[in-house]
Structures are given as C-alpha cells and as structure tokens.
Design a protein around this motif. Structure first.
Motif, short mmCIF file in Angstrom:
data_model
loop_
_atom_site.label_atom_id
_atom_site.label_comp_id
_atom_site.label_asym_id
_atom_site.label_seq_id
_atom_site.Cartn_x
_atom_site.Cartn_y
_atom_site.Cartn_z
N ASP A 157 9.04 38.08 72.54
CA ASP A 157 10.03 38.41 73.47
C ASP A 157 9.74 37.52 74.83
OD1 ASP A 157 11.77 41.04 72.33
OD2 ASP A 157 9.58 41.02 71.72
N LYS A 158 8.70 37.51 74.99
CA LYS A 158 8.18 36.87 76.62
C LYS A 158 8.10 35.34 76.42
CE LYS A 158 7.28 40.30 79.24
NZ LYS A 158 7.56 40.47 80.56
N ARG A 178 2.63 49.33 88.74
CA ARG A 178 1.88 48.40 87.75
C ARG A 178 3.24 47.79 87.20
NH1 ARG A 178 0.17 48.43 82.01
NH2 ARG A 178 0.81 50.37 81.77
N LEU A 179 4.07 48.12 86.61
CA LEU A 179 5.17 47.44 85.88
C LEU A 179 5.99 46.66 86.77
CD1 LEU A 179 4.32 49.41 83.75
CD2 LEU A 179 6.71 49.78 82.86
N PHE A 180 6.49 47.23 88.02
CA PHE A 180 7.22 46.52 88.94
C PHE A 180 6.63 45.25 89.27
CE2 PHE A 180 11.16 48.51 90.48
CZ PHE A 180 11.18 49.73 89.59
N LYS A 181 5.36 45.42 89.71
CA LYS A 181 4.55 44.16 90.06
C LYS A 181 4.48 43.19 89.05
CE LYS A 181 0.36 42.46 92.09
NZ LYS A 181 -0.48 42.57 93.08
N LYS A 182 4.22 43.57 87.63
CA LYS A 182 4.52 42.32 86.58
C LYS A 182 5.78 41.87 86.63
CE LYS A 182 0.22 43.12 85.79
NZ LYS A 182 -0.55 42.43 86.24
N TYR A 221 7.84 38.45 89.71
CA TYR A 221 9.06 37.57 89.31
C TYR A 221 9.81 37.01 90.70
CZ TYR A 221 13.18 36.77 86.83
OH TYR A 221 14.47 35.91 86.43
N GLU A 222 9.99 37.91 91.57
CA GLU A 222 10.81 37.66 92.57
C GLU A 222 10.08 36.58 93.33
OE1 GLU A 222 11.77 41.18 94.44
OE2 GLU A 222 13.66 41.26 92.85
N LYS A 223 8.70 36.45 93.60
CA LYS A 223 7.94 35.54 94.10
C LYS A 223 7.77 34.29 93.59
CE LYS A 223 4.14 36.34 97.45
NZ LYS A 223 3.02 37.00 97.83
N TYR A 224 7.33 34.26 92.32
CA TYR A 224 6.87 33.02 91.58
C TYR A 224 7.84 32.43 90.37
CZ TYR A 224 2.57 34.03 93.84
OH TYR A 224 1.60 34.29 94.73
N GLY A 225 9.17 33.29 90.27
CA GLY A 225 9.88 32.94 89.35
C GLY A 225 9.86 33.23 87.77
N ARG A 226 8.62 33.95 87.53
CA ARG A 226 8.39 34.40 86.22
C ARG A 226 7.62 35.77 86.14
NH1 ARG A 226 3.70 31.02 83.40
NH2 ARG A 226 2.66 30.11 85.20
N SER A 227 7.78 36.38 85.08
CA SER A 227 7.10 37.60 84.92
C SER A 227 5.81 37.50 84.68
CB SER A 227 7.79 38.19 83.63
OG SER A 227 6.61 39.09 83.22
N ALA A 228 4.89 38.21 85.28
CA ALA A 228 3.57 38.33 85.05
C ALA A 228 2.97 39.28 84.17
CB ALA A 228 3.00 38.98 86.55
N CYS A 229 3.95 39.50 83.12
CA CYS A 229 3.34 40.12 82.05
C CYS A 229 3.49 39.14 80.85
CB CYS A 229 4.15 41.31 81.64
SG CYS A 229 3.84 41.91 79.95
N VAL A 230 2.54 38.71 80.35
CA VAL A 230 2.30 37.68 79.59
C VAL A 230 2.67 38.25 77.80
CG1 VAL A 230 1.33 35.92 80.71
CG2 VAL A 230 0.07 37.46 79.24
N GLY A 231 2.64 39.37 77.78
CA GLY A 231 2.87 40.17 76.47
C GLY A 231 1.68 40.07 75.47
N CYS A 232 0.56 40.30 76.11
CA CYS A 232 -0.51 40.29 75.11
C CYS A 232 -0.92 41.53 74.48
CB CYS A 232 -1.99 39.75 76.06
SG CYS A 232 -2.35 41.02 76.92
N GLY A 233 -0.31 42.65 75.05
CA GLY A 233 -0.39 44.03 74.30
C GLY A 233 -1.76 44.68 74.60
N PRO A 239 17.37 41.68 75.99
CA PRO A 239 16.69 40.49 76.52
C PRO A 239 15.84 40.86 77.39
CG PRO A 239 19.21 40.55 76.99
CD PRO A 239 18.94 41.91 75.93
N VAL A 240 14.80 39.90 77.50
CA VAL A 240 13.63 40.09 78.52
C VAL A 240 14.18 39.76 79.73
CG1 VAL A 240 12.53 37.76 78.41
CG2 VAL A 240 11.03 39.73 78.54
N ASN A 241 15.14 39.03 80.14
CA ASN A 241 15.44 38.53 81.51
C ASN A 241 16.17 39.85 81.88
OD1 ASN A 241 18.02 38.43 80.04
ND2 ASN A 241 18.10 36.15 80.51
N ARG A 242 16.66 40.88 81.19
CA ARG A 242 17.16 41.80 82.06
C ARG A 242 16.04 42.86 82.54
NH1 ARG A 242 20.14 45.47 78.46
NH2 ARG A 242 19.67 47.13 80.29
N LEU A 243 14.75 42.65 82.11
CA LEU A 243 13.79 43.61 82.37
C LEU A 243 13.62 43.81 84.26
CD1 LEU A 243 10.73 43.24 80.29
CD2 LEU A 243 11.99 45.24 80.93
#
Ligand SMILES: Cc1cc2nc3c(=O)[nH]c(=O)nc-3n(C[C@H](O)[C@H](O)[C@H](O)COP(=O)(O)OP(=O)(O)OC[C@H]3O[C@@H](n4cnc5c(N)ncnc54)[C@H](O)[C@@H]3O)c2cc1C
Ligand code: SF4
Ligand code: SF4
Ligand code: SF4
Lengths: 341, 429, 279, 251
Positions: free
Chosen positions: A142-143, A298-302, A307-319, A211-215
C-alpha cells in the motif's frame, strides 16, 4: 547504473571480501527470528529472512550514543564525539532502506546532526528486494515501499540461484570495483528478472481499506475519534512500537560519569513518545498524559506531521510495530478504521 | 584459669548474621554457642501452593551466595518428584555451573573473608594498600568465576534460565568458548594462589570424633549429585536423608542442630575431600599431596586448604566440561516435561556442603509440602564441638586471642547463615 | 552513500564555556545568574533561550532574562525544580557552566512597533518576558502604551522585586501586580491575574498582548483578551515544553506537528489556536 | 573527605550486597571514591555516621524496625537496596498466608517462641531517598546511583518499562514464544536481563509508574493463564501491591 549478476555460490566469498574493507552488518538468525548484527563469518549471514526485530536504521542511530566528552572540572574542556567507521549494511529490505532515507531527511534538516550524518556518510547500503510479504501486518504494498528507486548503493534481487544486482551510486560501484564475483547481466538474466518481478508483484496485496494518500486527512478527521480511547485502554506504554520503528528517532540526553568523578560523557538514549513522562515538564504538567493521546500522536507523527513537513509519510509499512505489540494493537487495523474499512 | 566472657555480636566476614557467646568460669565452660540471629524467612511455607517451576526461582532467594546451589537442588527435587529426565547436555551444563559456583564461593571466602586474618587486617580493604597485587589477583579470579556463570545464565546471584527439565536458554557455542577462555586465562593466578596459601599456617586443632558426610558419585568427584556417604562407611541414596540425619533442637539455642551417627558431623570442602579425594582431578590431587593434606584430615582449619584444592579441581573440571559441550552439536534443547507427580528429593554439593531440597508436588504441578536442609545448619553442632576444643586447648590464653581463634574457626567452616535461617530464629543476647 | 554535502560536521551538542559573574537570590526558589560567554556576546532576541549545562549533571533550557542590547553579559533566572536547576543553585560567582544557543525564534519585535503593548505574565513567566520588557523600555519611543500585568502566588515569590519597585515608579510603563495568597505587608491586589484585566484600559485595535506564565494561565488569559476585543493575530505567547536538544530533533517539545524549540517558544495565538496540543 | 558509606542487611538473602562485592572491575575505584565504614559481610570496622546508607532486606521483626530507624537517624541519605527492601519481595509471599499457620507449620507446637511480623518494605518503616529495585540489584544501576549521589543529587527512577531495554537488546520477545512476561509493566533498569537469558520478567523491580494492569491481566488471560497463575505471577515479588483480579475472572 550498472546491471550485474552475482551467483549465490559467490556470496560467501563476497562476504569475506566486504568484511575486509569495512564493518559488515547484515541479518543474522536469533532463535527463530532475525536481527541485524556484525557478520564476521559468511555462515552468519541469513539473507533469506522475513524481517528483523530491530530495523537496520538503529545501526545508524545507536542507543546510548556518546555525544560529548566531558570534564567535570572544566566545561571548556568539553569535546565533541563524532564517530563513524566505514560500514556496509547488507541485505536491507526496501522498506528499511526507506526508513533510513527518512532518518537522513530528519537529521539533515536544519540544524544538521553531525553525529548521525557522520556515521551515515560512511555507510553503504546494499538493498535486497523482498519476494513476498514478510508478515500479515506489513503495509509496504500500500505504501509503495516494497520496491526501491533510490536511497541505496546496490540493490539485489533474488533470481533463485543468483542475484540480479543494480548499482545506484558511485560508491556502490566502487565497492564492488574489481571483485571477481560479479558479471554483467545478460538478456537471459533480464528476462529472469522480469519474471521474478511479476511473481513478486502478484504476491503482495493491499491491506488497506482505502488509498494510502487519504490517510493524512482521514486521520485529521478522526482526531477526536473514540478509536484512540479504545486503543489507549489496551496500550501498555511499553514503547515497543516506537523502539522497533525504522523511522522513530526521539531521544533523551543524559550525562554519564566515571568513578573518578572527573571524566564523563554526554550521551543520547532512545526515547519514546509512548513513555508516560515524555511530555512532562517541571511542575508536573504533562501535555500527553494519556496512552490514548500518545498512541494518536504516534500515528499522527508518521502520517500527518512528517508528511506535512517532508512531503511523505514516515511509516514505511514494515509491520514491526503491529507484529511486536504485546497488546495486539495493529497499525493496519487502526488505519482501516480511520479509512472507514 | 580465670573466667572470661566472649560476646561477639554479629561476627563479621561471614554470610549472614551470627553471634558468638562463650562464658568460661573457673576454667569451666558455662555457656558456649554460635547463634543464628537472622530473621526467619519461612521458605518452606512460602513454597506451598506455588508451581514447581517457580521453586528454583524462589528458593534461590534463600541465599545470594548459594543461589545456584539452591537452584540446582530445587531442580533436582522437582525432577525427582515429577519423573523428569534432563538430557545429557543439560547435565553437563549444570555441572559446569556448579563448578563455577564453587570456584567463586571458595575464592571469595579464601581471599576476602579468610586472608585478612592471616594478614592481620580487618578486611580486604586495607589489604588493597598493603598487598595490592594480592587484592588485584583476588578480584581477577573472582571475576573469572562470576563471569563464567554470568556468561551462561546471566547472573551469578540468582541465575536465570535454569529450570526443571532443562534450560530456558541454551548458551551459544561462542559463550561456552568464552567461558573456556576465561578459565584458561586464570591459570597463572591460580598457581599464585596456591603459592600464597601454601605460606599460610593453619592453626592446629585436633578432634578426631568428627563424622564427615558428603555425596559420592561413581567416577567423579561428586558435586552436582550423588549418594549420601559417611566417613563411618555407610552410603545411601538422597531419598534416605531423613533416616540418615536428624534435626534436633539444641536447648541453649533455638538453632536446630543436625546429627547423623554421632552427635555432630561436618559437611563441606573438607568432608568432600576426606571422602572423595581419590576422584580429584590431577592438578588438585598433586597440590593436595604437596600441601601434605593426608586424608583423613581432621583439623577443621584445613577446610580452607580443602577449598583451595577444590578450586583447582573445579577449574580443571570446568575446562573439561567446556570441551565436552563444545564437541557436541548445539542442537535443540527441549525442556523435558513431567511424567508423574509425587515426592522428590534433590541433594547437591554446594560450596559449604550437602544441600537437600525435598518437595511433594501434586498433579497440578503445585508444591504441597517442602523441606530444605542447609549445610550450615548441619555444621552448627560440629562447630560448637570444635569451639569447645579450641577453648580447652587454649586454656590460660588471652581471651582476645581465644576470641580471634574462635572467629577464625567459625569462618573456616564458611558458614552461610542466610541459608541456615530459612527456618530458624533466636532472641538477641 | 549519503551525499556528504559541505555542511558543518561539528556536533551541535558541545557546550561553550560561560562564566558566572554574579549570583543573586530573587526568592526562596529562584536565583538570578549573571553570565558571560568567553569569546562572544550571546546575541539573543527577546524570549529566546539557551541550553544550560553542568558537566556530569545534565542540561536544561533556560530563557535569557536580560535585554538583547546587552548580551555580553546576560541574565538567567532559574527555579530549582530538578536535576540541573538544583545543581545550578549551588554554583557561585567564578564557576563555569556550559551554554548552547541561543535557540528558538524569539519575539518578533519588528511586528509590534508603534503599538500599545500589554504584557501578561505569571510566576516564572517574568523571566523570559523581562527580556522583552527591557527591550521595550530601552526603545521606549518605538511603542505606545506599555502595560505590564504580573501575577505571583505570594508576595515573597515575586521575582525581580527591586526592579518591580522601580518599574512601579517609572512613568514609561504601567505596572500592575496581583498575588493569589497575600502575606503580611502586602497592600496590593489579591486574586488571579485575570482580575487585573478589568482595571486596564485597552485600545483593542492598537494593542498587542503577550502572555507568559504557567500552563493553566493561557486559556483564561486568552479568553479575557479576546473578550476585550484584541485580535487573535495580536496575541502572542511563549510556550514551555520539555526539551532535550533544542535542535528540533529529540521530539519532546512537539505539540502536534510543531517543534516548540524551533518554531517557538513564541507563538501568535492565531497560529496555534487550531493546534490542539498547544493550550 | 570521602563520603562515608554503610551497607546494612535485614531479612534478605544478602544477594544485593554480594552484587556490590561482585563489582570486581570497579572495586578499587569505588574504594577510592567512598569510605566504607560498615559492611559486615566484608569488613570488621563499624562506623557511626553515614553520608549514604544502603539498606538491604525487608523489615520482619520489631528489632529490625528499631535498627533501621537508628540507621535512618545516622545517615543523610538512605537507599533501599533490592526487592526485599523496596517491595517486600519474596519475603512478602508469607504475608499471603496466615502468619500464625506459617509459624505452626515450620515450628510445630513451639510456634509461640518465634514471633514473626508481616513483611514490610523499608519505606513502610522509615523515609527513603531512593529505591534501588531488583532481585538482585543491577551492578550498573548501583554504580550509576552511587556516582549520582556522590555528585550531590538523588537520581530519578527510570520511567521506562523493561520492554524498552529488552528491545534495545534486540531480544526475541517471549510472547512470541508463547511465554507470558511482565516486562511491559515492570520498571526498567535491569537491562531486561531475564528475557535476555530466556526467563520471563516477574517484576522484581516493581511496576512502572502508571501500569496498565487491566490490559496486562486481559493479555495474560488471553494466553490461557488461569486466575491462580496470574495471581502467582503478579504476587511473586509484588505481594504488597495487591491487584484485584475479580473483575477479570468473575463470570
Ligand atoms: C523554552 C524554555 C524556557 C525555560 N526557561 C526557564 C527559565 O528561565 N527559568 C527556569 O527556571 N526554568 C525555565 N524553563 C524550565 C526548565 O527548563 C525546566 O524546569 C527543566 O525541567 C529544569 O531541568 P532540571 O534538570 O532542573 O529538572 P528535571 O530534573 O528535568 O526535572 C523536571 C521535572 O521532574 C521532576 N523531578 C525531578 N526529579 C524528580 C524525582 N526524583 N522524582 C520525581 N520527580 C522529579 C521535577 O519536579 C520537575 O517537575 C524553561 C523551559 C523551556 C522549555
Ligand atoms: S532483593 Fe533479592 S537479591 Fe537482594 S537481598 Fe533480597 S532476595 Fe537477595
Ligand atoms: S520479552 Fe518481555 S520484556 Fe521483552 S519485549 Fe517481550 S514482553 Fe517486553
Ligand atoms: S527482567 Fe524483570 S524479573 Fe528480571 S531482573 Fe528485570 S525486572 Fe527483575
């Protein structure tokens, strides 16, 4: 970019050769799981692994990292400790490579962190693409983090009896320079690569309800959702989720003193926004006193703040956070709840 | 001979709290006792209702210094009760640990608790200034012994991972290799230790009546397990311990005394040496001969010498065990499960003598009855008998000298009072 | 391999040595330290802070309490609450401490030129705010009315008492004080800080308000100011959060996505009113 | 002048003071930094005034209570050493039994000769500046705390759970092997030594400041543990912190 081929029979030779040029870090078996650790003998390397307990990014951001050498009798004698040695991270999965890339961004951001960057600038990443999902919790499909476009020096893809190898950087090419283990890829290799990638694509599936971009927006809308309360009731605040996260980097700073009471070291330790005192200030005010608020953070930070700061999610989906949570708090389930799945 | 009184409140440099009371009037011993003033801890009662696999963990807390011994005896009792057969490697590893425990305990005792007497120092602390090389060597050796146990089971005080049926975590081959390396490194220091203690003259004391009890095992110097053997010739399995040794309440002191065929008996390094010297490993045997330790040795001060000999034995034995473990494949060591339930007795030689744990375990794996018999408790009556001998041997001497000699005597037995008070209590004098 | 851009490779964690020139007890719990760096003026803006450290003890963020105009020698006003601050209280003139910084955005003084200024401060809040008040007094001509509302728990807990007495007589500013709990000899106002508001005249269109105080104070103070018609964009505040690095990395000071140590500690109410963890 | 330090021991296994004696590498430096004036296990001399008194063991008799009060009067800082002293530890298990019966069981008819009181923590008897948890204490923490005290301050206990140290060590979580572990609710500081060596954490360091016991009990239950088993686990070292299991197991 070069395309090369490495026979699996040559991996032990490669490991020995690499081990002579640098500190070689790779996946090793630990009981029934895997960890990143130093490889001094080829048989220690376990390239076929689902995932590791701690992410390889923790190698670049070690716990209890010394920052300043202190003299208790003279502040003026404080000296920086900026360390790094030539290191090769071998067999890093794509999600973890991207985890490192995210740390790179955070620590290069102004003001840049010399301790991390020095270590990082001496590190070569040899990535290894995954052929199939490693757990029921990973979100790399997904990511979009199950494959890599950049952020590595060399990339290996398993073709059964051999690895297809892409070089990405000069440093990567230099590393394998004259080593006798690589040969140029042939059209047959490329064909095999194509087939491998097809199989791979087929084995990964979406786990998210939307879609992940709705997160980011979905989370923002769910800021006051009851979900956090439910999660907070179960959360033990044991900090495992953040400790195993490839992109978590919060830390604490503390002085350690030797018994002579003259020499000391200022060190940084891993810390976690899940700790109950993380946001406590003098006077006892705690700005995130409840586990529910801390889990939300935690979730908001990721997904929102980074996302707002660097333009991408900081969750890489490793599980990892989901797989290792004792209280069975699962990231994908929480995401699905906010996505309305 | 004039009368005198000796009243030592809390003897120092022994494990736990003990008082020494001697009252001599007109050459006649009116009062003489070694009192145990540690608070009672009720371990047997605490074990009731707990699961068998918790017992080693709980009973380790009877005593920090003998923790590994209690763990071992507890495991043996549970395994006996539940019909658990540990695999061969498990037994080897446990033996290695027992060697480590004995090494560390004897080294601590000889260097830290006994040596100051011979150097006329109150403790090892001033020795650090007058004899730094001795203290540094002592620290190195102690560290070697501690580190070898810690490498295998995490901690010396209250080892982790030992349990009935096996080990919760099997050490990596490199960890066993590390233990071997630590041991090999210590050889020179051990040689120097022999030299040091060779120079120390043990005070004379003769009392031929002492009966010695120790475990005896085929083909080896029994430490981990064995049959109960007496210097008077009898031998029988651990389960017979209740028939062999009797707990009696000494009227002058509430410390329970224990007797076997005679009024008192001794356990510990000297007892083991007297009974099993033929099974010592070569270096230990050679040094014992060199030191003129002609069995049977009846001077209790030579318990110190026997400890020295055992240090060498355990050292050699541990090295051998490391090799054996390293030769075997580091396979899957499953923890063996119970096959029955009932009563079981574990007897193991801990540094101070034979330790018995005796449990009754029900079908749900819970302990319904427990009894532990501790070496120091077994020695108490004998220590008092030896004390009487010292007092009469030194009749006419300075009370101060007598007191010092008596304290040395008590220390020579290396009593572990934390252990012995798991069920004892006495009033303060 | 990460591109080794020619950025500084010097660790940002190494403190500079600073000398304590003078120590003055302000109350039972706060002391004022006059400090000077070895080689340079501090060069701070009002409401910035420094990371103060004592080797072997640790670090803590402390506001610079003196005017930016004189940053050769600067003031730190410290309350002894914990590890570092208690150790600091044991220091004497001549002792040295470590300093990193100044950090934080500091107060946007250029934005308030020509305005009526209303300072609302509680307790230790006077420490950072003093740097701004002094700046305004020194540049008195650039501003219109200067009003300072100061609330302390007890009269004996008032900071900078001599200075307050001087300000009370100073015509350049209007100082009003209150205490929660009166003590003998106190003739002034008693009550929470919002009670002072009622007596102050404000020109809502021309007033800029600045709030610094304990966490509980902000909500009430903001409400009061809004009620008086002051615009959201003209209400400033300095917020305190736990900080470990001061460099926008350690994560402790984050309120939602904002790093207080970098984007703050001074915020405009209109910017943070939607930040849920701010107030 | 070097600070004067005393080590005292009450009802305990003495494993904590032994852990201090086992600081082989640091011993000489330690002796350079402090003056040990009372340490019965190791030395003869006895001192009278202390800068720091380390007190090991639970308080289980009136005499012990009296003695610890006396120590309190003679020391500036009192550090409770180990689970016996900080939690009641293993010694407190007996509090779960009827003390009368306990005595009878061990001493039979002579029970009335052997008074025993309920096990108390040191802080139940005298004020304590710092509680150094663990059964036994950790060498690392002992050194850290001693150094901090020498620098003139009392350290703050770790806010973290054992899990954080377990993760830092890169351990395979015991839950992943089907073993229940109290690491998530136990105060860190031991370096997660038990999980590292294959044993589950039994909370010998006491619980974290805000333990989510309700969730932990539900987790243990979901792993198939009976009420008795949960109770055993939670009370092995923490008998004096009773937990109400009723809401979780009634029905
Ligand atoms: C931007 C900014 C500016 C600041 N300016 C100032 C200033 O000008 N002056 C000033 O005095 N402060 C100021 N502070 C606050 C100061 O940084 C904090 O008080 C800081 O925590 C002090 O550090 P410390 O090491 O002394 O306290 P810490 O040891 O970190 O203690 C912090 C909190 O923990 C509690 N605590 C400490 N030890 C224990 C214990 N053993 N058990 C339980 N609780 C304990 C303390 O009571 C306190 O509440 C500022 C903070 C910020 C963020
Ligand atoms: S806390 Fe544990 S190690 Fe320490 S004295 Fe008590 S039982 Fe022994
Ligand atoms: S083994 Fe125990 S301490 Fe370690 S992570 Fe798992 S629950 Fe936490
Ligand atoms: S892991 Fe748990 S039981 Fe083991 S030492 Fe640490 S706190 Fe104690």
């Amino acid at each position: 970019m070069k395309t090369l081929v490495l026979s699996k029979m040559d991996v032990p030779g490669l490991v020995e050769a690499l081990g002579e040029t640098a500190r070689l870090i790779g996946p090793r078996k630990k009981e029934h799981q895997f960890v990143f650790g130093q490889i001094t003998k080829p048989e220690q390397l376990a390239l076929e692994y689902p995932t590791t307990i701690l992410p390889p990014s923790r190698q670049l951001f070690p716990n209890d990292e010394p920052l300043v050498r202190l003299r208790l009798d003279d502040v003026a004698a404080s000296r920086e400790i900026v360390e790094g040695e030539k290191t090769i991270l071998l067999g890093v999965h794509p999600c973890d490579v991207q985890g490192i890339n995210i740390l790179d961004e955070v620590f290069s951001d102004s003001p840049p962190d010399a301790n991390y960057l020095t270590r990082r600038s001496q590190t070569i990443i040899i990535a290894l693409e995954c052929q199939a999902p490693c757990s029921p919790y990973n979100l790399c499909f997904d990511k979009g983090t199950y494959r890599l476009e950049w952020g590595y020096d060399l990339l290996m893809i398993d073709l059964g009896d051999r690895y297809f190898v892409f070089t990405r950087t000069g440093a990567g090419e230099e590393l394998i320079g004259d080593l006798p283990f690589f040969r140029a890829a042939t059209p047959a290799d490329r064909e095999a690569l194509g087939r491998a990638r097809e199989t791979q694509a087929g084995s990964f599936k979406t786990r998210l309800a939307g879609p992940v971009n709705r997160l980011p927006n979905a989370l923002k809308e769910a800021y006051d959702d009851l979900l956090w309360e439910a999660v907070g009731r179960r959360c033990l605040s044991c900090e495992t989720c953040t400790n195993v996260c490839p992109t978590c980097y919060c830390f604490d700073v503390a002085d350690e003193v030797e018994l002579d009471l003259v020499n000391g070291t200022r060190c940084r330790q891993w810390d976690s926004c899940q700790s109950c005192t993380f946001a406590e200030v003098a006077g006892g005010e705690n700005f995130r006193p409840r586990p529910s608020e801390r889990q939300r953070h935690r979730l908001f930070k990721k997904e929102v703040y980074q996302y707002e700061k660097y333009g991408r999610s900081a969750c890489v989906g490793c599980g990892r956070c989901s797989a290792q949570c004792v209280a069975s708090i699962r990231l994908n389930e929480m995401y699905n709840q906010v996505l309305g799945g | 001979m004039k009368g005198y009184e000796i009243n030592v409140h809390h003897i120092t440099r022994i494990e736990g709290h003990g008082n020494l009371v001697v009252n001599v009037k007109d050459g006649h011993i009116e009062e003489l006792r070694l009192e145990i003033v540690e608070s009672p801890r009720f371990f047997e009662a605490m074990l009731e209702g707990r699961r068998y696999d918790e017992a080693p963990w709980i009973t380790a807390r009877i005593c920090g210094i003998c923790a590994l011994g209690h763990t071992t005896a507890s495991i043996l009792a549970a395994e006996d009760a539940l019909g658990i057969e540990p695999d061969e490697e498990t037994v080897l590893l446990r033996k290695l640990l027992v060697d480590g425990e004995t090494l560390q305990s004897h080294i601590l005792h000889l260097y830290f608790l006994v040596a100051p007497d011979f150097f006329n120092a109150g403790s090892v602390i001033p020795l650090a200034e007058t004899h730094p090389e001795v203290v540094k060597r002592a620290l190195r050796l102690k560290k070697m012994a501690n580190a070898s146990v810690e490498t295998l089971v995490g901690r010396k005080v209250h080892p982790i991972g030992m349990m009935p049926g096996g080990f919760r975590r099997w050490p990596l081959p490199e960890e066993i290799g590390e233990v071997k390396r630590l041991l090999l490194e210590a050889r020179e220091d051990l040689t120097a230790t022999v030299e040091l203690f060779r120079r120390l003259d043990m005070p004379p004391l003769r009392r031929d009546e002492t009966e010695y009890l120790a475990l005896r095992e085929d083909g080896e110097y029994a430490l981990y397990t064995g049959q109960i053997a007496s210097s008077l010739g009898t031998i029988s399995p651990p389960r017979t311990y209740r028939d062999r040794i009797h707990e009696t309440v000494a009227p002058h002191s509430s410390a329970k005394h224990v007797s076997a065929e005679r009024d008192s008996f001794a356990v510990g390094a000297l007892a083991r040496y007297n009974l099993n010297h033929d099974r010592l490993r070569p270096w230990a045997k050679a040094v014992a001969a060199e030191l003129g330790l002609e069995p049977p040795v009846t001077n209790p001060f030579h318990n110190n010498t026997a400890q020295l000999v055992e240090i060498l034995h355990c050292y050699e034995d541990a090295l051998e065990l490391c090799d054996q473990l390293l030769e075997r494949p580091n396979g899957d060591h499953r923890i063996q499960e119970p096959t029955r339930h009932g009563r079981g007795v574990g007897a193991s030689e801990v540094p101070r003598g034979t330790l018995y744990h005796d449990y009754r375990i029900d079908e749900s794996g819970r302990i319904t009855e427990a009894n532990c018999i501790i070496p120091t408790g077994q020695n108490l009556a004998n220590i008092e008998a030896d004390m009487r001998q010292v007092v009469s041997d030194m009749a006419g001497g300075e009370p101060n000298d007598i007191q010092q000699r008596l304290e040395m005597l008590v220390r020579a037995y290396d009593p572990c009072i934390s252990c012995s008070c798991h069920f004892l209590d006495v009033e303060f004098v | 391999m990460l591109d080794t851009a020619p950025i500084s490779r010097k660790s940002l964690f190494v403190p500079e040595a600073a000398r304590i020139l003078d120590v003055e007890p302000l109350t039972a719990r706060e002391k004022l330290f006059r400090v000077s760096l070895n080689d340079r003026p501090l060069g701070h803006r009002p409401c910035q802070f420094v990371e103060v450290s004592i080797a072997g003890i640790g670090e803590a963020p402390i506001s610079v309490s003196s005017s930016p105009a004189s940053s050769e020698i600067f003031d730190l006003c410290v309350r002894d609450v914990g590890t570092l601050t208690q150790a600091m209280h044991r220091l004497e003139p001549g002792d040295r401490i470590g300093i990193r910084g100044p950090y934080g955005n500091g107060f946007p003084v250029e934005k308030i030129i020509g305005k009526d200024l209303l300072f609302v401060c509680g307790g230790l809040g006077l420490a950072p705010l003093r740097s701004l008040i002094l700046h305004c007094i020194e540049n008195r001509a650039s501003f219109r009315r200067l009003t300072v509302l100061y609330g302390a728990k007890r009269p004996s807990e008032r900071l900078y008492r001599e200075e307050l007495a001087a300000w009370a007589k100073d015509e350049r500013l209007d100082l009003r004080e209150t205490v929660d709990v009166p003590e003998e000899g106190w003739t002034g106002n008693v009550g929470v800080i919002t009670t002072l508001f009622r007596a102050v005249e404000v020109d809502p269109l021309e007033t800029v308000a600045v709030i610094v105080g304990p966490p509980v104070m902000y909500k009430f103070a903001v409400l009061e100011l809004l009620q008086r018609g002051i615009m959201e964009s003209r209400i400033y505040m300095s917020l305190e959060r736990r900080m470990r690095c001061g460099l926008g990395k350690c994560g402790h000071c984050q309120m939602n996505g904002i790093y207080v140590c970098q984007e703050g500690p001074v915020f405009c109410y209109s910017d943070v009113k939607k930040v849920k963890e701010a107030l | 002048m070097k600070p004067k330090v005393g080590v005292f021991s009450f009802t305990s296994c003495e494993g904590c003071q032994l852990t201090i004696l086992n600081l082989e590498d640091e011993m000489l430096d330690l002796l350079g930094a402090i003056e040990i004036v009372n340490f019965r296990e190791a030395i003869d001399e006895r001192g009278h005034e202390y800068d720091v008194a380390f007190v090991e063991g639970s308080i289980t008799t009136p005499e012990e209570a009296e003695e610890v009060r006396e120590i309190r009067e003679r020391t500036k800082i009192l550090v409770a050493l180990g689970a016996c002293a900080t939690l009641g530890g293993i010694n407190a298990i007996k509090n779960r039994h009827d003390l009368h019966q306990v005595r009878r069981k061990v001493y039979g008819d002579g029970a009335h000769h052997f008074p025993t009181e309920a096990t108390q923590r040191v802080r139940d008897v005298v004020p304590v500046e710092y509680e150094m948890h663990g059964c036994p204490i950790s060498k690392r923490e002992f050194l850290q705390v001693t150094k901090t005290l020498l620098l003139g301050r009392v350290p703050r206990p770790s806010p973290h759970a054992v899990c954080t140290e377990c993760k830092t060590a890169g351990n395979v979580c015991l839950f992943d092997k089907g073993i229940c572990c109290l690491g998530p609710i136990t105060r860190a500081g031991c370096g997660a030594i038990c999980p590292t060596y294959g044993g589950d954490c039994v909370a010998c360091r006491g619980l974290v400041d805000e333990p989510n016991l309700a969730s932990m009990i539900e987790i243990m239950k979901s792993k198939g543990m009976s009420r008795q088993e949960v109770e055993d686990r939670l009370t092995q070292f923490n008998t004096l912190e009773p937990v109400d299991l009723e809401p979780h197991f009634s029905s």
